[in-house]
Design an enzyme around this catalytic site. Sequence first.
Site, mmCIF file in Angstrom:
data_model
loop_
_atom_site.group_PDB
_atom_site.id
_atom_site.type_symbol
_atom_site.label_atom_id
_atom_site.label_comp_id
_atom_site.label_asym_id
_atom_site.label_seq_id
_atom_site.Cartn_x
_atom_site.Cartn_y
_atom_site.Cartn_z
ATOM 1 C CE LYS A 52 -3.842 -2.354 2.186
ATOM 2 N NZ LYS A 52 -4.498 -2.806 3.401
ATOM 3 C CD GLN A 96 -3.593 -4.299 6.680
ATOM 4 O OE1 GLN A 96 -3.479 -3.325 5.950
ATOM 5 N NE2 GLN A 96 -4.219 -5.391 6.281
ATOM 6 C CG ASP A 119 -9.879 -0.367 4.848
ATOM 7 O OD1 ASP A 119 -9.600 -0.651 3.667
ATOM 8 O OD2 ASP A 119 -9.221 -0.737 5.830
#
Length: 306
Positions: A52, A96, A119
Amino acid sequence: MPRILDGNRVRDDIKEELKPRIQALSASGRPPGLAVVLVGHNPASEIYVRSKIKTCHDLGIYSESIAPPDSITTEELLGIVEQLNAREDIDGILVQLPLPAHVDTKRILLAIHPAKDVDGFHPYNVGALVAGLPAPRACTPAGIIELLKRSAIPIAGKRAVVVGRSDIVGKPVAMLLLHEHATVTICHSKTPDLPGVCRGAEILVAAIGRPAMITADFIQPGATVIDVGTNHIKDRAEAARIFRNSPEKLASFDKRGSLLVGDVDPVDVVERAGAYTPVPGGVGPLTIAMLMVNTVAAAEQRRGGV
Ligand code: NDP
């Protein structure tokens, strides 16, 4: 031979399209900014976060990686999220998952400001998804829709079956398919006659987490099959069975000690489907591309559009 839906190509197209938007944002003050919070040392998470950050770097998106230790408390992590919520230069925040068991994941996800929730997991954004309102969409489901559209696979009026009902993949992809006017069925571990239900699908999405579970008897001839699964096979006999003793695959297994396989049988899908996503190289590459899309869109939104 069925069509291979090439996630790498679509990812590259999406990234190219983002470049002028990122340049416009940079020219008007600063580049978009993404903060990635990675708690502890989960090797799989570390790989995801690294890629990422690298993609941000390649595109000219400012990125910051924050790596608190495993021992962090929920309160301390909430403090980090609050600081990032307040930061002017950060447009997107990604925590995460999975978090260590002692951390209250729901409270952490709820604390991320919905406008910075790249997200798409915040309940506010989940509600916006259901209501069909603009908001960051969960990256993997949004990537699947991009892949179908950009591959000119018709969705409207088609019978779609999604196997898996997770908040991260199954539910949101079903909702997105519904918004695209598919007739959607969601299946899970308690669904009776799963092969029969799946055989009714013109678009079949497998988001299960079980290697090669979707075999020929689940697939309608000519169907479009989207394989979300990422399963690492570490047992050589299982790899040999799934890949029908393919010498190349077994050589690859012997080199790495594992093989990546989706939720769909990789041999059966080639024989039955009309189009399918390979693993690797199908859905996987789109997840990070859509994270970049969400970050750029969040930056544009926060600056009132550029
Ligand atoms: P979850 O474990 O959260 O959900 C799995 C779902 O599959 C559940 O709804 C479960 O049903 C269902 N399921 C499990 N076993 C069966 C069965 N035998 N028959 C029918 N349904 C079953 O997984 P995720 O949604 O998070 O992920 C699914 C897969 O996608 C994983 O392999 C994951 O690694 C991969 N993934 C890949 C991404 C990418 O970028 N390519 C991104 C995210 C995930 P029930 O609810 O009844 O338990």
